[in-house]
Write a protein that holds these residues in place. Structure first.
Motif, short mmCIF file in Angstrom:
data_model
loop_
_atom_site.label_atom_id
_atom_site.label_comp_id
_atom_site.label_asym_id
_atom_site.label_seq_id
_atom_site.Cartn_x
_atom_site.Cartn_y
_atom_site.Cartn_z
N LYS A 1 0.86 -1.18 0.00
CA LYS A 1 0.00 0.00 0.00
C LYS A 1 0.90 1.22 0.00
CE LYS A 1 -3.83 -2.28 2.24
NZ LYS A 1 -5.16 -2.00 1.89
N ASN A 2 1.09 1.82 -1.17
CA ASN A 2 2.01 2.95 -1.26
C ASN A 2 1.32 4.28 -1.48
OD1 ASN A 2 1.21 2.49 -3.86
ND2 ASN A 2 3.24 2.04 -4.66
N ILE A 3 0.00 4.30 -1.51
CA ILE A 3 -0.76 5.55 -1.62
C ILE A 3 -1.50 5.75 -0.31
CG2 ILE A 3 -2.59 6.78 -2.82
CD1 ILE A 3 -1.94 5.08 -5.29
N THR A 4 -1.31 6.90 0.31
CA THR A 4 -2.01 7.19 1.57
C THR A 4 -3.03 8.30 1.33
OG1 THR A 4 -0.33 8.78 2.25
CG2 THR A 4 -0.06 6.51 3.01
N VAL A 5 -4.23 8.05 1.82
CA VAL A 5 -5.31 9.02 1.69
C VAL A 5 -5.81 9.35 3.09
CG1 VAL A 5 -7.61 9.49 0.75
CG2 VAL A 5 -5.99 8.10 -0.56
N VAL A 6 -5.96 10.64 3.37
CA VAL A 6 -6.58 11.10 4.61
C VAL A 6 -7.92 11.70 4.24
CG1 VAL A 6 -6.48 12.82 6.45
CG2 VAL A 6 -4.45 11.47 5.90
N VAL A 7 -8.96 11.26 4.93
CA VAL A 7 -10.30 11.80 4.76
C VAL A 7 -10.64 12.57 6.03
CG1 VAL A 7 -12.74 11.28 4.36
CG2 VAL A 7 -10.96 9.84 3.32
N ILE A 8 -10.92 13.85 5.89
CA ILE A 8 -11.34 14.67 7.04
C ILE A 8 -12.86 14.74 6.99
CG2 ILE A 8 -11.22 16.90 8.19
CD1 ILE A 8 -8.58 17.39 6.71
N GLY A 9 -13.50 14.21 8.01
CA GLY A 9 -14.95 14.24 8.09
C GLY A 9 -15.54 12.86 7.97
N GLY A 10 -16.30 12.45 8.99
CA GLY A 10 -16.87 11.11 9.03
C GLY A 10 -18.36 11.08 8.83
N ARG B 1 -14.91 3.29 -0.35
CA ARG B 1 -14.62 3.01 -1.76
C ARG B 1 -13.12 2.88 -2.00
NH1 ARG B 1 -18.89 4.76 -5.44
NH2 ARG B 1 -20.69 3.65 -4.61
N LEU B 2 -12.34 3.73 -1.33
CA LEU B 2 -10.90 3.70 -1.54
C LEU B 2 -10.26 2.41 -1.04
CD1 LEU B 2 -10.08 7.41 -0.76
CD2 LEU B 2 -9.68 6.23 -2.94
N THR B 3 -10.88 1.75 -0.07
CA THR B 3 -10.31 0.49 0.44
C THR B 3 -10.41 -0.63 -0.60
OG1 THR B 3 -12.36 -0.24 1.51
CG2 THR B 3 -10.80 1.07 2.85
N GLN B 4 -11.17 -0.41 -1.64
CA GLN B 4 -11.27 -1.41 -2.71
C GLN B 4 -10.00 -1.45 -3.55
OE1 GLN B 4 -14.90 -0.48 -4.81
NE2 GLN B 4 -16.16 -0.82 -3.00
N ARG B 5 -9.16 -0.44 -3.41
CA ARG B 5 -7.87 -0.43 -4.11
C ARG B 5 -6.83 -1.14 -3.25
NH1 ARG B 5 -6.69 4.16 -7.88
NH2 ARG B 5 -4.59 3.65 -7.19
N ASP B 6 -6.10 -2.03 -3.83
CA ASP B 6 -5.08 -2.79 -3.08
C ASP B 6 -3.87 -1.95 -2.71
OD1 ASP B 6 -6.58 -5.11 -3.19
OD2 ASP B 6 -5.67 -5.76 -5.08
N ASP B 7 -3.66 -0.83 -3.41
CA ASP B 7 -2.45 -0.03 -3.18
C ASP B 7 -2.68 1.18 -2.29
OD1 ASP B 7 -4.02 1.40 -4.95
OD2 ASP B 7 -2.37 1.95 -6.29
N THR B 8 -3.84 1.28 -1.65
CA THR B 8 -4.21 2.49 -0.93
C THR B 8 -4.53 2.20 0.53
OG1 THR B 8 -5.13 3.41 -2.97
CG2 THR B 8 -5.81 4.45 -0.92
N SER B 9 -3.94 3.02 1.42
CA SER B 9 -4.32 2.97 2.84
C SER B 9 -5.09 4.25 3.15
CB SER B 9 -3.09 2.84 3.74
OG SER B 9 -2.27 3.98 3.63
N VAL B 10 -6.13 4.11 3.98
CA VAL B 10 -7.04 5.22 4.23
C VAL B 10 -7.15 5.48 5.72
CG1 VAL B 10 -9.39 6.11 3.88
CG2 VAL B 10 -8.38 4.54 2.19
N THR B 11 -7.01 6.76 6.09
CA THR B 11 -7.26 7.20 7.46
C THR B 11 -8.41 8.19 7.43
OG1 THR B 11 -4.95 6.94 8.11
CG2 THR B 11 -6.29 8.38 9.48
N LEU B 12 -9.43 7.94 8.22
CA LEU B 12 -10.56 8.86 8.34
C LEU B 12 -10.43 9.56 9.69
CD1 LEU B 12 -14.12 8.58 7.21
CD2 LEU B 12 -13.77 9.05 9.61
N ILE B 13 -10.47 10.90 9.69
CA ILE B 13 -10.36 11.69 10.91
C ILE B 13 -11.71 12.35 11.16
CG2 ILE B 13 -9.16 13.56 12.10
CD1 ILE B 13 -6.84 13.13 10.09
N ASN B 14 -12.25 12.13 12.34
CA ASN B 14 -13.54 12.71 12.71
C ASN B 14 -13.53 13.06 14.18
OD1 ASN B 14 -16.29 13.31 11.67
ND2 ASN B 14 -16.88 11.99 13.36
N ALA B 15 -14.17 14.14 14.55
CA ALA B 15 -14.18 14.59 15.94
C ALA B 15 -15.05 13.70 16.83
CB ALA B 15 -14.66 16.04 16.03
#
Length: 194
Positions: A3-12, A22-36
Motif C-alpha cells: 500500500k504505497n498511496i495514503t489518503v486522509v479523509v477529514i470528516g466522518g 470506496r478507496l479500500t477497494q484499491r489494493d495499493d491504498t491505505s485510508v485514514t478517516l479523521i472525525n471529531a
C-alpha cells in the motif's frame, strides 16, 4: 501488494465514509478517516431524534470498512506543502491525497425573529437541543415546521406520529426537491399543513 498511496479523509459523515470505504477497494491504498465524534451521525434520522424514536447515531464499525483507520480527533491545520495535517492532540498525519468532507449546515436565518425563536436541525447537537425543548413543552402545544423539503416533511410526520399537533409551512410546492410523484401542489398554490 504494497500500500504505497495514503489518503486522509477529514470528516466522518456520509461523504467521508463513502469515500473512505470506496478507496479500500484499491489494493495499493491505505485510508485514514479523521472525525471529531466517536460515532457516525445518521443525519437522515435527525427528525427521528427530535421525535424521540431514534438516537440518530451508530458505531463506526457498523459503517466503515475494516481497512479504514479511524482517528477520533479534530484537524486544526492542513499543510499542503508538506502534505500533512495536524490534529488538536498534536498528531501529524501525512497523506498523498486529502479528501475534505466536513459536511454542510443550515442557512443563516434571515427572517426577522428566526434567530431568536426558530430551532434549526442540521446537526446532531441542534436536533438534541430541540428534543430537550420538546421534552419540556406541553404535549398540547402546536409545533410549526418551516420548510417542506424531505427533512421538514419527515420532521412534521414524526412529530405528528408522536401525538403532537403540527403545522407544516412551505412555499407553493410540498416536497419541491422530491420526485414529481412524491411532491404535491395545493390546488390554489397555497401552503399545505399536516
Amino acid at each position: 501488494m504494497t500500500k504505497n498511496i495514503t489518503v486522509v479523509v477529514i470528516g466522518g459523515g456520509y461523504a467521508g465514509v463513502l469515500a473512505a470505504n470506496r478507496l479500500t477497494q484499491r489494493d495499493d491504498t491505505s485510508v485514514t478517516l479523521i472525525n471529531a465524534r466517536p460515532h457516525f451521525v445518521e443525519r437522515i434520522r435527525l427528525h427521528q431524534l427530535i421525535a424521540g424514536s431514534h438516537d440518530a447515531t451508530t458505531a463506526y464499525h457498523n459503517v466503515l470498512a475494516d481497512d479504514v483507520q479511524l482517528t477520533i480527533d479534530t484537524v486544526t491545520r492542513i499543510n499542503p506543502a508538506d502534505r500533512n495535517v495536524t490534529t488538536a492532540t498534536g498528531t501529524t498525519i501525512g497523506y498523498d491525497y486529502l479528501i475534505y468532507a466536513v459536511g454542510s449546515g443550515s442557512a443563516d436565518p434571515s427572517v426577522p425573529g428566526a434567530a431568536e425563536h426558530a430551532h434549526p436541525i442540521a446537526t446532531l447537537e441542534q436536533a438534541q437541543r430541540l428534543r430537550s425543548i420538546l421534552d419540556t413543552t406541553p404535549a398540547t402545544a402546536t409545533v410549526t415546521v418551516v420548510g417542506a423539503g424531505p427533512t421538514g416533511i419527515e420532521t412534521a410526520a414524526e412529530l405528528a406520529e408522536a401525538g403532537r399537533t403540527v403545522t407544516l409551512i412551505c412555499g407553493h410546492i410540498l416536497g419541491r426537491t422530491c420526485t414529481h410523484e412524491a411532491g404535491a401542489r395545493s390546488p390554489n398554490g397555497s401552503p399545505h399543513s399536516a
